[in-house]
Motif scaffolding. Structure first.
Motif, PDB file in Angstrom:
ATOM      1  N   LYS A   1       0.830  -1.299  -0.042  1.00 44.84           N
ATOM      2  CA  LYS A   1       0.141   0.007   0.112  1.00 44.84           C
ATOM      3  C   LYS A   1       0.763   1.231   0.018  1.00 44.84           C
ATOM      4  N   ALA A   2       1.779   1.132   0.823  1.00 47.70           N
ATOM      5  CA  ALA A   2       2.768   2.342   0.810  1.00 47.70           C
ATOM      6  C   ALA A   2       3.615   2.642  -0.502  1.00 47.70           C
ATOM      7  N   LEU A   3       3.786   1.550  -1.160  1.00 43.92           N
ATOM      8  CA  LEU A   3       4.526   1.817  -2.481  1.00 43.92           C
ATOM      9  C   LEU A   3       3.552   2.330  -3.379  1.00 43.92           C
ATOM     10  N   ALA A   4       2.401   1.713  -3.561  1.00 42.34           N
ATOM     11  CA  ALA A   4       1.120   2.086  -4.282  1.00 42.34           C
ATOM     12  C   ALA A   4       0.962   3.564  -4.135  1.00 42.34           C
ATOM     13  N   MET A   5       1.042   4.238  -2.822  1.00 41.46           N
ATOM     14  CA  MET A   5       0.805   5.475  -2.601  1.00 41.46           C
ATOM     15  C   MET A   5       1.816   6.326  -3.033  1.00 41.46           C
ATOM     16  N   GLN A   6       3.018   5.907  -2.942  1.00 42.90           N
ATOM     17  CA  GLN A   6       3.991   6.675  -3.633  1.00 42.90           C
ATOM     18  C   GLN A   6       4.318   6.601  -5.052  1.00 42.90           C
ATOM     19  N   ALA A   7       3.666   5.575  -5.814  1.00 44.39           N
ATOM     20  CA  ALA A   7       3.655   5.387  -7.102  1.00 44.39           C
ATOM     21  C   ALA A   7       2.305   6.435  -7.676  1.00 44.39           C
ATOM     22  N   GLU A   8       1.436   6.734  -6.807  1.00 40.50           N
ATOM     23  CA  GLU A   8       0.590   7.600  -7.270  1.00 40.50           C
ATOM     24  C   GLU A   8       1.106   8.951  -7.366  1.00 40.50           C
ATOM     25  N   LYS A   9       1.977   9.309  -6.548  1.00 38.39           N
ATOM     26  CA  LYS A   9       2.310  10.575  -6.341  1.00 38.39           C
ATOM     27  C   LYS A   9       3.902  10.780  -7.325  1.00 38.39           C
ATOM     28  N   GLY A  10       4.332   9.714  -7.581  1.00 33.85           N
ATOM     29  CA  GLY A  10       5.719   9.659  -8.067  1.00 33.85           C
ATOM     30  C   GLY A  10       6.869   9.815  -7.062  1.00 33.85           C
ATOM     31  N   PRO A  11       8.156   9.591  -7.424  1.00 28.21           N
ATOM     32  CA  PRO A  11       8.810   8.757  -8.558  1.00 28.21           C
ATOM     33  C   PRO A  11       8.611   7.315  -8.679  1.00 28.21           C
ATOM     34  N   THR A  12       8.269   6.669  -7.403  1.00 24.35           N
ATOM     35  CA  THR A  12       8.260   5.299  -7.428  1.00 24.35           C
ATOM     36  C   THR A  12       7.294   4.689  -8.460  1.00 24.35           C
ATOM     37  N   ALA A  13       7.827   3.490  -9.160  1.00 23.54           N
ATOM     38  CA  ALA A  13       7.206   2.954 -10.369  1.00 23.54           C
ATOM     39  C   ALA A  13       5.999   2.147  -9.879  1.00 23.54           C
ATOM     40  N   TRP A  14       4.844   1.892 -10.696  1.00 19.45           N
ATOM     41  CA  TRP A  14       3.917   1.195 -10.209  1.00 19.45           C
ATOM     42  C   TRP A  14       4.224  -0.516 -10.170  1.00 19.45           C
ATOM     43  N   SER A  15       5.271  -0.700 -10.782  1.00 20.39           N
ATOM     44  CA  SER A  15       5.772  -2.303 -10.959  1.00 20.39           C
ATOM     45  C   SER A  15       6.304  -2.547  -9.301  1.00 20.39           C
ATOM     46  N   GLU A  16       6.615  -1.546  -8.577  1.00 21.62           N
ATOM     47  CA  GLU A  16       7.221  -1.871  -7.184  1.00 21.62           C
ATOM     48  C   GLU A  16       6.281  -2.379  -6.133  1.00 21.62           C
ATOM     49  N   PRO A  17       5.062  -1.784  -6.062  1.00 24.20           N
ATOM     50  CA  PRO A  17       4.124  -2.739  -5.050  1.00 24.20           C
ATOM     51  C   PRO A  17       3.585  -3.913  -5.640  1.00 24.20           C
ATOM     52  N   ARG A  18       3.703  -4.519  -6.780  1.00 28.55           N
ATOM     53  CA  ARG A  18       3.224  -5.646  -7.066  1.00 28.55           C
ATOM     54  C   ARG A  18       3.845  -7.021  -6.316  1.00 28.55           C
ATOM     55  N   GLU A  19       5.215  -6.936  -6.036  1.00 29.35           N
ATOM     56  CA  GLU A  19       5.726  -8.058  -5.507  1.00 29.35           C
ATOM     57  C   GLU A  19       5.333  -8.308  -3.913  1.00 29.35           C
ATOM     58  N   PRO A  20       5.264  -7.198  -3.291  1.00 26.03           N
ATOM     59  CA  PRO A  20       4.621  -7.554  -1.737  1.00 26.03           C
ATOM     60  C   PRO A  20       3.048  -7.875  -1.977  1.00 26.03           C
ATOM     61  N   LEU A  21       2.597  -7.323  -2.725  1.00 30.90           N
ATOM     62  CA  LEU A  21       1.004  -7.839  -3.013  1.00 30.90           C
ATOM     63  C   LEU A  21       0.866  -9.189  -3.390  1.00 30.90           C
ATOM     64  N   GLU A  22       1.685  -9.632  -3.981  1.00 33.02           N
ATOM     65  CA  GLU A  22       1.697 -11.208  -4.553  1.00 33.02           C
ATOM     66  C   GLU A  22       2.148 -11.873  -3.507  1.00 33.02           C
ATOM     67  N   LYS A  23       3.054 -11.275  -2.695  1.00 30.31           N
ATOM     68  CA  LYS A  23       3.580 -12.455  -1.643  1.00 30.31           C
ATOM     69  C   LYS A  23       2.515 -12.146  -0.631  1.00 30.31           C
ATOM     70  N   CYS A  24       1.834 -11.069  -0.395  1.00 31.53           N
ATOM     71  CA  CYS A  24       0.594 -11.065   0.592  1.00 31.53           C
ATOM     72  C   CYS A  24      -0.347 -12.106   0.253  1.00 31.53           C
ATOM     73  N   ILE A  25      -0.830 -12.151  -0.975  1.00 34.64           N
ATOM     74  CA  ILE A  25      -1.696 -13.285  -1.293  1.00 34.64           C
ATOM     75  C   ILE A  25      -1.117 -14.677  -1.146  1.00 34.64           C
ATOM     76  N   ALA A  26       0.031 -14.939  -1.561  1.00 39.23           N
ATOM     77  CA  ALA A  26       0.596 -16.185  -1.181  1.00 39.23           C
ATOM     78  C   ALA A  26       0.662 -16.497   0.306  1.00 39.23           C
ATOM     79  N   ALA A  27       0.823 -15.631   1.137  1.00 39.97           N
ATOM     80  CA  ALA A  27       0.598 -15.934   2.648  1.00 39.97           C
ATOM     81  C   ALA A  27      -0.523 -16.099   2.936  1.00 39.97           C
ATOM     82  N   ASP A  28      -1.520 -15.427   2.502  1.00 41.73           N
ATOM     83  CA  ASP A  28      -2.722 -15.454   2.885  1.00 41.73           C
ATOM     84  C   ASP A  28      -3.816 -15.105   1.903  1.00 41.73           C
ATOM     85  N   PRO A  29      -4.242 -16.575   1.189  1.00 44.08           N
ATOM     86  CA  PRO A  29      -5.224 -16.429   0.108  1.00 44.08           C
ATOM     87  C   PRO A  29      -6.441 -15.811   0.125  1.00 44.08           C
TER      88      PRO A  29
END
Length: 302
Positions: free
Chosen positions: A105-133
């Motif tokens: 979520k924090a990385l997504a909020m940074q991506a919303e405002k820049g300069p963080t890329a939208w690809s960065e929140p993807r990994e922790p969120l996919e790991k979140c789902i793997a940890a708790d489907p």
């Protein structure tokens, strides 16, 4: 969205710090500082952050301390610091879905405002789902991220899974319906919104969005009367007036009804101008304000 989010209590921190093997003086001091931060959180946010920062420096192996620090920074919307704290918490507890979600979520909020890329929140969120489907928040936010990455199919899949895991969270439905609308899949959008409306209740967050997007479906299908009906429901759902733009939409819809409902159109558009075209909202709603002015002029000539 989950109704219950467990917070680490004082005694949970004790257990985490002691860990069954005793604790040194710095760990006890870290515990005391965290407790002081908890007590200050509501009245002195900066003071609480200072206490949590000190605690993490004294005991940098306890993820709960970093979680508390991140939660305090979240209140300030200091997303870079939230992401940093949750990166440490996730490293210490790599299978904790809540830590992974908050980092995503924090990385997504940074991506919303820049300069963080939208690809960065993807990994922790996919790991979140793997940890708790069953973590619906992770599916929904991952859907938002995939949409920003132009992967509409993955966005559809994750929005849908968020709804499947918590069908009573009404705010999940409108973005999925919006995506179907943008793809020209009007029947699918309508089906999603009807499902959401089956869980709707007066005053529940998200009801406005269900009716507003259903109006867009009817508009796309050319059914003006059905569009007006949904906009009227959206207006009633916006009891606190957070969405003055619905008045513009409703006024515009009245104006194109057959026959046109000029009196109602003028009333809605003038009310919209008084509520949405002054002060801070005026800039955000500038296109609608300009169109409303032109429509009122035309209607008054008729």
């Amino acid at each position: 969205m989950r109704n219950v989010r467990r917070r680490a209590s004082f005694w949970a921190l004790v257990a985490a710090l002691v860990g069954g093997a005793g604790c040194d003086r710095s760990e006890v001091e870290a515990l005391n500082l965290a407790q002081q931060g908890d007590e200050m959180l509501r009245t002195d946010l900066e003071g609480a952050i200072s206490k949590y920062e000190q605690a993490t420096k004294l005991h940098d192996r306890n993820p709960l301390l970093f979680h508390k620090l991140a939660s305090a920074y979240e209140k300030k919307e200091a997303w870079d610091k939230v992401a940093a704290a949750m990166a440490t918490a996730s490293r210490l507890r790599p299978k904790n879905a809540t830590y992974l979600f908050k980092r995503g979520k924090a990385l997504a909020m940074q991506a919303e405002k820049g300069p963080t890329a939208w690809s960065e929140p993807r990994e922790p969120l996919e790991k979140c789902i793997a940890a708790d489907p069953n973590y619906d928040d992770c599916y929904f936010l991952l859907g938002e991220v995939m949409l920003r990455l132009d992967d509409e199919q993955r966005a559809l899949e994750n929005y849908t899974k968020a709804i499947q895991h918590d069908p009573q969270e009404l705010t999940y439905y409108a973005p999925l319906a919006d995506l179907y609308l943008n793809l020209g899949l009007y029947d699918q959008a309508a089906a999603v919104l009807k499902e959401g409306q089956s869980f709707a209740a007066p005053g529940k967050v998200g009801v406005y969005g269900l009716h507003e997007r259903m109006a867009a479906v009817h508009q796309a299908k050319g059914d003006t009367n059905a569009m007006v009906s949904e906009l009227e429901k959206a207006r009633r759902a916006d009891a606190e007036g957070h969405h003055p733009e619905v008045l513009f939409s409703l006024g515009s819809a009245y104006a194109v009804q057959k026959p046109p409902n000029r009196q109602q159109a003028l009333q809605m558009l003038k009310t919209f101008q008084s509520l949405g075209c002054k002060g801070a909202k005026a800039q955000t709603l500038k296109p609608q304000c300009e169109q409303a002015q032109a429509l009122v002029a035309d209607l008054q000539k008729s």
